[in-house]
Design a protein around this motif. Structure first.
Motif, PDB file in Angstrom:
ATOM      1  N   LEU A 189       0.831  -1.200   0.000  1.00 54.79           N
ATOM      2  CA  LEU A 189       0.000   0.000   0.000  1.00 54.79           C
ATOM      3  C   LEU A 189       0.871   1.257   0.000  1.00 54.79           C
ATOM      4  N   ALA A 190       0.622   2.115  -0.991  1.00 48.92           N
ATOM      5  CA  ALA A 190       1.441   3.330  -1.095  1.00 48.92           C
ATOM      6  C   ALA A 190       0.799   4.447  -0.288  1.00 48.92           C
ATOM      7  N   MET A 191       1.396   4.773   0.826  1.00 48.89           N
ATOM      8  CA  MET A 191       0.951   5.909   1.637  1.00 48.89           C
ATOM      9  C   MET A 191       2.069   6.286   2.600  1.00 48.89           C
ATOM     10  N   PRO A 230     -10.983   9.306  -5.869  1.00 51.46           N
ATOM     11  CA  PRO A 230     -11.000   7.945  -6.430  1.00 51.46           C
ATOM     12  C   PRO A 230      -9.581   7.517  -6.814  1.00 51.46           C
ATOM     13  N   GLY A 231      -9.289   6.259  -6.563  1.00 50.41           N
ATOM     14  CA  GLY A 231      -7.991   5.723  -6.981  1.00 50.41           C
ATOM     15  C   GLY A 231      -6.861   6.001  -6.016  1.00 50.41           C
ATOM     16  N   THR A 232      -7.197   6.350  -4.775  1.00 48.81           N
ATOM     17  CA  THR A 232      -6.126   6.614  -3.811  1.00 48.81           C
ATOM     18  C   THR A 232      -5.931   5.428  -2.859  1.00 48.81           C
ATOM     19  N   GLY A 233      -6.699   4.366  -3.084  1.00 49.24           N
ATOM     20  CA  GLY A 233      -6.422   3.136  -2.340  1.00 49.24           C
ATOM     21  C   GLY A 233      -7.350   2.844  -1.177  1.00 49.24           C
ATOM     22  N   LYS A 234      -8.582   3.351  -1.217  1.00 53.42           N
ATOM     23  CA  LYS A 234      -9.493   3.083  -0.097  1.00 53.42           C
ATOM     24  C   LYS A 234      -9.874   1.588  -0.067  1.00 53.42           C
ATOM     25  N   SER A 235     -10.261   1.086  -1.245  1.00 53.61           N
ATOM     26  CA  SER A 235     -10.621  -0.343  -1.279  1.00 53.61           C
ATOM     27  C   SER A 235      -9.388  -1.200  -1.014  1.00 53.61           C
ATOM     28  N   SER A 236      -8.247  -0.774  -1.534  1.00 56.47           N
ATOM     29  CA  SER A 236      -7.013  -1.544  -1.300  1.00 56.47           C
ATOM     30  C   SER A 236      -6.684  -1.568   0.182  1.00 56.47           C
ATOM     31  N   MET A 237      -6.973  -0.466   0.861  1.00 54.04           N
ATOM     32  CA  MET A 237      -6.720  -0.397   2.309  1.00 54.04           C
ATOM     33  C   MET A 237      -7.594  -1.403   3.063  1.00 54.04           C
ATOM     34  N   THR A 346     -15.746   7.039   1.318  1.00 50.39           N
ATOM     35  CA  THR A 346     -16.390   8.089   0.531  1.00 50.39           C
ATOM     36  C   THR A 346     -15.353   8.901  -0.234  1.00 50.39           C
ATOM     37  N   ASN A 347     -15.772   9.417  -1.378  1.00 53.00           N
ATOM     38  CA  ASN A 347     -14.893  10.338  -2.107  1.00 53.00           C
ATOM     39  C   ASN A 347     -15.166  11.766  -1.677  1.00 53.00           C
ATOM     40  N   HIS A 348     -16.326  11.990  -1.060  1.00 48.02           N
ATOM     41  CA  HIS A 348     -16.718  13.364  -0.698  1.00 48.02           C
ATOM     42  C   HIS A 348     -17.138  13.424   0.752  1.00 48.02           C
TER      43      HIS A 348
HETATM   44  N1  LIG Z   1      -2.396   3.663  -2.009  1.00 45.00           N
HETATM   45  C1  LIG Z   1      -2.242   2.733  -2.961  1.00 45.00           C
HETATM   46  N2  LIG Z   1      -1.242   1.853  -2.893  1.00 45.00           N
HETATM   47  C2  LIG Z   1      -1.085   0.926  -3.838  1.00 45.00           C
HETATM   48  N3  LIG Z   1      -1.877   0.803  -4.899  1.00 45.00           N
HETATM   49  C3  LIG Z   1      -2.891   1.654  -5.030  1.00 45.00           C
HETATM   50  C4  LIG Z   1      -3.131   2.660  -4.059  1.00 45.00           C
HETATM   51  N4  LIG Z   1      -4.197   3.377  -4.452  1.00 45.00           N
HETATM   52  C5  LIG Z   1      -4.631   2.836  -5.583  1.00 45.00           C
HETATM   53  N5  LIG Z   1      -3.844   1.809  -5.957  1.00 45.00           N
HETATM   54  C6  LIG Z   1      -4.019   1.005  -7.173  1.00 45.00           C
HETATM   55  O1  LIG Z   1      -5.111   1.526  -7.881  1.00 45.00           O
HETATM   56  C7  LIG Z   1      -6.180   0.589  -7.985  1.00 45.00           C
HETATM   57  C8  LIG Z   1      -7.471   1.261  -7.556  1.00 45.00           C
HETATM   58  O2  LIG Z   1      -7.404   1.557  -6.165  1.00 45.00           O
HETATM   59  P1  LIG Z   1      -8.638   1.411  -5.164  1.00 45.00           P
HETATM   60  O3  LIG Z   1      -9.726   0.662  -5.814  1.00 45.00           O
HETATM   61  O4  LIG Z   1      -8.109   0.913  -3.889  1.00 45.00           O
HETATM   62  O5  LIG Z   1      -9.023   2.940  -5.023  1.00 45.00           O
HETATM   63  P2  LIG Z   1     -10.254   3.577  -4.270  1.00 45.00           P
HETATM   64  O6  LIG Z   1      -9.709   4.683  -3.446  1.00 45.00           O
HETATM   65  O7  LIG Z   1     -11.029   2.530  -3.590  1.00 45.00           O
HETATM   66  O8  LIG Z   1     -11.072   4.189  -5.456  1.00 45.00           O
HETATM   67  P3  LIG Z   1     -12.653   4.486  -5.524  1.00 45.00           P
HETATM   68  O9  LIG Z   1     -12.893   5.701  -4.696  1.00 45.00           O
HETATM   69  O10 LIG Z   1     -12.880   4.729  -6.969  1.00 45.00           O
HETATM   70  O11 LIG Z   1     -13.352   3.275  -5.008  1.00 45.00           O
HETATM   71  C9  LIG Z   1      -5.816  -0.563  -7.076  1.00 45.00           C
HETATM   72  O12 LIG Z   1      -6.102  -1.776  -7.683  1.00 45.00           O
HETATM   73  C10 LIG Z   1      -4.345  -0.429  -6.841  1.00 45.00           C
HETATM   74  O13 LIG Z   1      -3.628  -1.224  -7.742  1.00 45.00           O
END
Ligand SMILES: Nc1ncnc2c1ncn2[C@@H]1O[C@H](COP(=O)(O)OP(=O)(O)OP(=O)(O)O)[C@@H](O)[C@H]1O
Ligand SMILES: [Mg+2]
Length: 489
Positions: A189-191, A230-237, A346-348
């Motif tokens: 996880l990148a943070m 979106p795409g900052t890793g909430k689901s990945s977390m 949430t995104n917002h």
């Molecule tokens: N912090 C992170 N560290 C590593 N990989 C990440 C991270 N954030 C995003 N990614 C990559 O981007 C993809 C999408 O991330 P993720 O689904 O976790 O984002 P999200 O914040 O849940 O987005 P959304 O708000 O659209 O649900 C993941 O499959 C992962 O490969």
């Protein structure tokens, strides 16, 4: 010698009786007592046998010979005591001896159900003085350890209620499950590393602090709010949390829930040691009365949350109230299980009702940010195998200079690196170019915003609302102190 003597002196029937009596006599003078735990007890499978089998793997180091097994489709190997082998175990001050006894089963002409060819069982040898203690605490300890091992060996499960309409499966359960094999971990996880460490410590404290929760009269649960673009890793977390703690995930689709009581039923059917997730809470629900400025208690029933795919009219049964949702996480019903983590994403965050954000409601607010220099380095390591010293100072400096202003998400960085992963230098070059383009764009947009008066005013109002909501929790990183820290001191 005794055996040979007996064989020659007595016929077989008599031999059996003599052995039995001799054994009884020796047991009378022995300081040990013995317990047999057979694999099959009558027609039932003996749970204790399986538990012992598993438990002995945890103290397996003391045995020289073990048998290894790996079930079909399982991702882990289990090892157990070999046939007719023995192992010594100590528990508190007591020492016991376990023996695995395997004998050939006599062929049966008729059986209600097929029996295994071998008759297996464990014999437990205990000193008579420890008998009471062993039968109580030790056997409980074995069951607990075995359950723990079983849970760890098992693949995680991902549950969903998306069948809709309160549907039940063939066993009357409202949740459907699939094996959960998300590879995300805290390592990948990148943070910000410090922030990551604090979250990990908090989770570990949570999982290990049952006595703290009991002592303080708190329900053994925790609430996390993950927010960010979106795409900052909430689901990945969430996946990383589940993999770290070994918990199952319940992904709750609010739009599929028709009423508060259905929500409660779903909650009752979740197991302990699980993460209950409501993703994109601002999208899946909508506050009906949010626009009206009238002051209201959050528990007023007319404050409806309407599922996006549902009508949302009061009275048609397709509504859940905010109070229902809050009761779900906070009320008495939320304690019908234990060791559970509620996660909302949430995104917002600014769109959420303050009732959900109020302190005490969610224990931690975690902001998942755009890429920072530290998180880009983690991604470069994950995708290209670059370590700290592998990149030139110039490239590193350039990355550090542009990364914050570029406002690029980890998902976008990952995309760029995956695309060029066969040519590492090109990957870094393209990433830098992409970042620079974004910086330029952001600066240009920033200027435009400054020139256009009306847009700035509108934006300011929005910003103020956001800050008003954010303020109780600090500016951007809202990880609150872990309540569990040092609790066991
Ligand atoms: N912090 C992170 N560290 C590593 N990989 C990440 C991270 N954030 C995003 N990614 C990559 O981007 C993809 C999408 O991330 P993720 O689904 O976790 O984002 P999200 O914040 O849940 O987005 P959304 O708000 O659209 O649900 C993941 O499959 C992962 O490969
Ligand atoms: Mg997501």
């Amino acid at each position: 010698f005794c055996q040979t003597l007996m064989n020659s002196l007595f016929p077989p029937e008599l031999r059996f009786a003599v052995t039995k009596h001799l054994n009884r006599l020796s047991q009378l003078f022995s300081s040990y007592c013995y317990f047999d735990i057979t694999e099959i007890d009558g027609v039932n499978t003996n749970e204790l046998y399986d538990a012992v089998q598993l438990y002995l793997t945890s103290s397996a180091v003391t045995s020289n010979r073990l048998s290894l097994t790996r079930a079909t489709n399982s991702s882990s190997t289990t090892f157990a005591l070999s046939n007719n082998d023995s192992i010594v175990d100590t528990f508190d001050s007591a020492t016991v001896l376990w023996e695995h006894v395997v004998a050939q089963r006599q062929t049966q002409t008729f059986a209600w159900r097929p029996m295994p060819d071998e008759k297996r069982g464990f014999t437990l040898r205990v000193e008579k003085k420890d008998k009471r203690f062993i039968l109580g605490s030790y056997l409980d300890h074995i069951m607990e350890t075995a359950n723990e091992i079983r849970r760890k060996n098992q693949d995680r499960l991902l549950y969903t209620n998306s069948r809709g309409g309160g549907g039940m499966d063939s066993r009357g359960l409202p949740w459907e499950s699939v094996p959960f094999k998300h590879p995300s971990t805290f390592e990948t996880l990148a943070m910000d590393p410090a922030k990551k460490r604090r979250i990990m410590e908090d989770l570990k404290d949570f999982a290990e602090c049952e006595s703290f929760y009991r002592k303080t009269g708190r329900a053994w649960k925790r609430g996390h709010l993950l927010y960010g673009p979106p795409g900052t890793g909430k689901s990945s977390m969430i996946a990383a949390m589940a993999n770290y703690l070994g918990y199952d995930i319940y992904d709750l689709e609010l739009a599929e829930v028709r009423s508060n009581s259905e929500l409660r039923k779903l909650l009752m059917k979740t197991s302990s040691k699980s993460i209950i997730v409501i993703e994109d809470i601002d999208c899946s629900i909508e506050l009906k009365n949010r626009s009206s400025k009238k002051k209201q208690s959050y528990y007023e029933p007319e404050m409806m949350l309407t599922g996006s795919g549902l009508g949302g009219d009061e009275g048609n049964g397709n509504t859940i109230t905010l109070s229902g949702l809050l009761n779900f996480t906070d009320g008495l019903w939320s304690c019908c299980g234990s060791e559970r983590i509620f996660v909302f994403t949430t995104n917002h965050i600014e769109k959420l009702d303050p009732a959900l954000l109020r302190s005490g409601r969610m224990d931690m607010h975690i902001y998942m940010s755009y890429c920072t220099f530290a998180s880009v380095k983690i991604l470069l390591k994950n995708y290209l195998g670059y370590e700290e010293g592998d990149l030139s100072d110039d490239v590193l400096k350039e990355l550090e200079r542009v990364v914050d202003k570029a406002e690029i998400t980890p998902a976008d960085v990952s995309e760029c690196l995956i695309k060029n992963r066969r040519d590492k230098e090109r990957a870094v070059r393209e990433l830098l170019e992409d970042m620079k383009r974004r910086v330029e764009k952001n600066e240009k947009n920033g200027k435009l915003r400054g020139l256009n008066g009306s847009l700035t005013v509108a934006d300011d109002a929005e910003e103020q609302e956001k800050r008003a909501l954010d303020s109780p929790y600090g500016e951007e990183e809202e990880i609150e102190d872990s309540i569990c820290k040092n609790s066991e001191d």
